[in-house]
Design a protein around this motif. Structure first.
Motif, mmCIF file in Angstrom:
data_model
loop_
_atom_site.group_PDB
_atom_site.id
_atom_site.type_symbol
_atom_site.label_atom_id
_atom_site.label_comp_id
_atom_site.label_asym_id
_atom_site.label_seq_id
_atom_site.Cartn_x
_atom_site.Cartn_y
_atom_site.Cartn_z
ATOM 1 N N GLU A 1 -0.756 -5.689 -0.230
ATOM 2 C CA GLU A 1 0.390 -6.023 -1.079
ATOM 3 C C GLU A 1 1.679 -6.128 -0.276
ATOM 4 O OE1 GLU A 1 0.443 -2.944 -3.978
ATOM 5 O OE2 GLU A 1 -1.324 -3.670 -5.061
ATOM 6 N N GLY A 2 1.737 -5.438 0.876
ATOM 7 C CA GLY A 2 2.988 -5.437 1.628
ATOM 8 C C GLY A 2 2.880 -5.857 3.076
ATOM 9 N N TYR A 3 1.638 -6.042 3.568
ATOM 10 C CA TYR A 3 1.452 -6.361 4.983
ATOM 11 C C TYR A 3 0.363 -7.422 5.142
ATOM 12 C CZ TYR A 3 3.746 -1.804 5.478
ATOM 13 O OH TYR A 3 4.619 -0.742 5.382
ATOM 14 N N ALA A 4 0.440 -8.138 6.252
ATOM 15 C CA ALA A 4 -0.626 -9.062 6.615
ATOM 16 C C ALA A 4 -1.781 -8.253 7.199
ATOM 17 C CB ALA A 4 -0.134 -10.090 7.624
ATOM 18 N N VAL A 5 -2.978 -8.465 6.671
ATOM 19 C CA VAL A 5 -4.159 -7.704 7.073
ATOM 20 C C VAL A 5 -5.140 -8.641 7.770
ATOM 21 C CG1 VAL A 5 -6.106 -6.335 6.254
ATOM 22 C CG2 VAL A 5 -3.861 -6.066 5.177
ATOM 23 N N ARG A 6 -5.525 -8.287 8.989
ATOM 24 C CA ARG A 6 -6.454 -9.138 9.740
ATOM 25 C C ARG A 6 -7.723 -8.357 10.076
ATOM 26 N NH1 ARG A 6 -7.664 -10.399 15.179
ATOM 27 N NH2 ARG A 6 -6.133 -8.862 15.969
ATOM 28 N N PRO A 7 -8.883 -8.798 9.558
ATOM 29 C CA PRO A 7 -10.130 -8.106 9.892
ATOM 30 C C PRO A 7 -10.504 -8.318 11.351
ATOM 31 C CG PRO A 7 -10.579 -10.081 8.594
ATOM 32 C CD PRO A 7 -9.092 -9.910 8.620
ATOM 33 N N PHE B 1 -21.898 1.451 7.864
ATOM 34 C CA PHE B 1 -21.216 0.162 7.761
ATOM 35 C C PHE B 1 -19.737 0.393 8.081
ATOM 36 C CE2 PHE B 1 -24.760 0.420 4.877
ATOM 37 C CZ PHE B 1 -25.461 -0.758 5.101
ATOM 38 N N THR B 2 -19.225 -0.311 9.071
ATOM 39 C CA THR B 2 -17.861 -0.092 9.546
ATOM 40 C C THR B 2 -17.063 -1.374 9.502
ATOM 41 O OG1 THR B 2 -18.683 1.623 11.055
ATOM 42 C CG2 THR B 2 -16.445 0.814 11.442
ATOM 43 N N ARG B 3 -15.837 -1.283 8.984
ATOM 44 C CA ARG B 3 -14.895 -2.401 8.995
ATOM 45 C C ARG B 3 -13.556 -1.899 9.550
ATOM 46 N NH1 ARG B 3 -14.281 -3.472 3.134
ATOM 47 N NH2 ARG B 3 -15.299 -1.454 2.895
ATOM 48 N N SER B 4 -12.935 -2.707 10.380
ATOM 49 C CA SER B 4 -11.621 -2.344 10.920
ATOM 50 C C SER B 4 -10.654 -3.503 10.722
ATOM 51 C CB SER B 4 -11.717 -2.003 12.409
ATOM 52 O OG SER B 4 -12.380 -0.774 12.599
ATOM 53 N N TYR B 5 -9.390 -3.162 10.598
ATOM 54 C CA TYR B 5 -8.362 -4.159 10.313
ATOM 55 C C TYR B 5 -7.102 -3.861 11.115
ATOM 56 C CZ TYR B 5 -11.319 -4.744 6.176
ATOM 57 O OH TYR B 5 -12.391 -4.932 5.335
ATOM 58 N N GLU B 6 -6.467 -4.904 11.578
ATOM 59 C CA GLU B 6 -5.114 -4.794 12.118
ATOM 60 C C GLU B 6 -4.148 -5.018 10.970
ATOM 61 O OE1 GLU B 6 -2.047 -7.554 14.620
ATOM 62 O OE2 GLU B 6 -4.117 -7.454 15.366
ATOM 63 N N ILE B 7 -3.269 -4.063 10.749
ATOM 64 C CA ILE B 7 -2.245 -4.180 9.713
ATOM 65 C C ILE B 7 -0.950 -4.564 10.422
ATOM 66 C CG2 ILE B 7 -1.178 -3.090 7.729
ATOM 67 C CD1 ILE B 7 -4.258 -3.168 7.645
ATOM 68 N N GLN B 8 -0.577 -5.817 10.298
ATOM 69 C CA GLN B 8 0.547 -6.336 11.075
ATOM 70 C C GLN B 8 1.820 -5.535 10.808
ATOM 71 O OE1 GLN B 8 1.182 -10.528 10.541
ATOM 72 N NE2 GLN B 8 2.813 -10.637 12.050
ATOM 73 N N ASP B 9 2.517 -5.208 11.886
ATOM 74 C CA ASP B 9 3.776 -4.457 11.822
ATOM 75 C C ASP B 9 3.592 -3.054 11.237
ATOM 76 O OD1 ASP B 9 5.198 -6.691 12.835
ATOM 77 O OD2 ASP B 9 5.369 -7.524 10.813
ATOM 78 N N LEU B 10 2.367 -2.544 11.275
ATOM 79 C CA LEU B 10 2.148 -1.194 10.782
ATOM 80 C C LEU B 10 1.182 -0.413 11.669
ATOM 81 C CD1 LEU B 10 2.928 0.768 8.509
ATOM 82 C CD2 LEU B 10 0.809 0.080 7.346
ATOM 83 N N GLY B 11 -0.077 -0.876 11.785
ATOM 84 C CA GLY B 11 -1.040 -0.111 12.568
ATOM 85 C C GLY B 11 -2.465 -0.574 12.353
ATOM 86 N N HIS B 12 -3.373 0.384 12.133
ATOM 87 C CA HIS B 12 -4.809 0.109 12.149
ATOM 88 C C HIS B 12 -5.485 0.838 10.997
ATOM 89 C CE1 HIS B 12 -8.682 -0.767 14.205
ATOM 90 N NE2 HIS B 12 -9.067 0.408 13.722
ATOM 91 N N LEU B 13 -6.399 0.132 10.317
ATOM 92 C CA LEU B 13 -7.164 0.705 9.215
ATOM 93 C C LEU B 13 -8.648 0.586 9.519
ATOM 94 C CD1 LEU B 13 -7.315 1.760 6.182
ATOM 95 C CD2 LEU B 13 -7.576 -0.652 5.559
ATOM 96 N N CYS B 14 -9.390 1.659 9.258
ATOM 97 C CA CYS B 14 -10.843 1.622 9.403
ATOM 98 C C CYS B 14 -11.482 2.175 8.131
ATOM 99 C CB CYS B 14 -11.300 2.442 10.606
ATOM 100 S SG CYS B 14 -13.101 2.495 10.814
ATOM 101 N N ILE B 15 -12.544 1.526 7.700
ATOM 102 C CA ILE B 15 -13.330 1.971 6.552
ATOM 103 C C ILE B 15 -14.778 2.078 7.010
ATOM 104 C CG2 ILE B 15 -14.079 1.491 4.197
ATOM 105 C CD1 ILE B 15 -11.569 -0.399 4.019
ATOM 106 N N MET B 16 -15.342 3.261 6.940
ATOM 107 C CA MET B 16 -16.744 3.468 7.307
ATOM 108 C C MET B 16 -17.483 4.094 6.126
ATOM 109 S SD MET B 16 -18.491 5.896 10.234
ATOM 110 C CE MET B 16 -17.960 4.908 11.649
ATOM 111 N N THR B 17 -18.625 3.519 5.773
ATOM 112 C CA THR B 17 -19.464 4.105 4.748
ATOM 113 C C THR B 17 -20.843 4.387 5.329
ATOM 114 O OG1 THR B 17 -20.169 1.931 3.929
ATOM 115 C CG2 THR B 17 -18.253 2.944 2.866
ATOM 116 N N MET B 18 -21.536 5.337 4.722
ATOM 117 C CA MET B 18 -22.889 5.681 5.153
ATOM 118 C C MET B 18 -23.709 6.022 3.927
ATOM 119 S SD MET B 18 -25.267 8.262 5.649
ATOM 120 C CE MET B 18 -24.374 9.835 5.698
ATOM 121 N N ASN B 19 -24.963 5.593 3.924
ATOM 122 C CA ASN B 19 -25.873 6.054 2.888
ATOM 123 C C ASN B 19 -27.205 6.413 3.511
ATOM 124 O OD1 ASN B 19 -27.994 3.785 2.349
ATOM 125 N ND2 ASN B 19 -26.025 2.710 2.469
ATOM 126 N N ALA B 20 -27.882 7.372 2.886
ATOM 127 C CA ALA B 20 -29.174 7.850 3.381
ATOM 128 C C ALA B 20 -29.967 8.397 2.205
ATOM 129 C CB ALA B 20 -28.967 8.944 4.438
#
Length: 222
Positions: A17-23, A40-59
């Motif tokens: 909503e407030g930043y450009a997000v690049r996977p 399952f891992t996803r990472s994103y560059e959040i322009q002018d802010l930093g870094h976001l990572c989302i990791m999920t696991m199921n077993a």
């Protein structure tokens, strides 16, 4: 995205909503499986802010599920934040952890807002994980609870913490991104070498080389 991708979806939507997000392209590290555990891992560059990572696991055919969301802000002098949700055998554990990886202390009036959020679920049992190397830099307003049937309350708490974090970003000073990134990098490297429950598990499953990429690069953006 999975059915148990909760805080990750929310964080990604709110940031967009407030930043450009690049996977980012994680190659084969995006999906890893071993001994019936699927990451399952996803990472994103959040322009002018930093870094976001989302990791999920199921077993265990979905009987065990996990979600970790890490936001490492380098353009503002904000804390490092980790959200962890774990479900095992019908019991949920949720943590919203904030770490002092800043260049200057967090103002007291801002910590007070988090204290108010922490007090919202006092009727739920606290989650005790034992002593860890990072305890001295983990803020006391960290939320850590465990219970059965509290998933909706955990998600509401996580969203409230994340919204407050975003609100405070506008109140915190800009900082030297390189110096702030070095603080985050130090945290990530220490986490990898000194360990933690999730890091130790990833190391044992996939070995040090893959684990280092997951923790230091994909998760914390180093």
């Amino acid at each position: 995205m999975t059915e148990f991708d909760r805080m990750g979806s929310y964080a990604l939507r709110r940031l967009a909503e407030g930043y450009a997000v690049r996977p980012l392209d994680l190659g084969t590290d995006a999906q890893l499986s071993k001994k019936g555990m699927h990451f399952f891992t996803r990472s994103y560059e959040i322009q002018d802010l930093g870094h976001l990572c989302i990791m999920t696991m199921n077993a265990m055919m979905g009987l065990m599920q996990m979600e970790t969301v890490v936001l490492s802000v380098t353009a503002k002098d904000a804390p490092l934040v980790n959200f962890d949700w774990i479900k095992a055998m019908g019991k949920e554990t949720f943590m919203a952890e904030f770490y002092d990886c800043q260049l200057s202390p967090l103002p007291q009036d801002l910590t007070a807002a988090y204290d108010d959020l922490k007090s919202r679920d006092q009727d739920l049992p606290a989650y005790e994980s034992g002593p860890h190397w990072y305890d001295p830099i983990r803020y006391p307003f960290t939320y850590a609870k465990t219970a059965k049937g509290a998933d909706d309350r955990f998600l509401a708490a996580g969203k409230a913490y994340f919204d407050e974090y975003l609100r405070q970003l506008s109140l915190l000073p800009d900082c030297d991104p390189a110096a702030k990134a070095e603080k985050v990098r130090t945290f990530a490297n220490t986490l990898f070498t000194s360990g933690g429950p999730a890091v130790d598990q990833v190391k044992s499953l996939f070995g040090d080389e893959i684990a280092r990429r997951l923790v230091c690069s994909h998760m914390y953006g180093g």
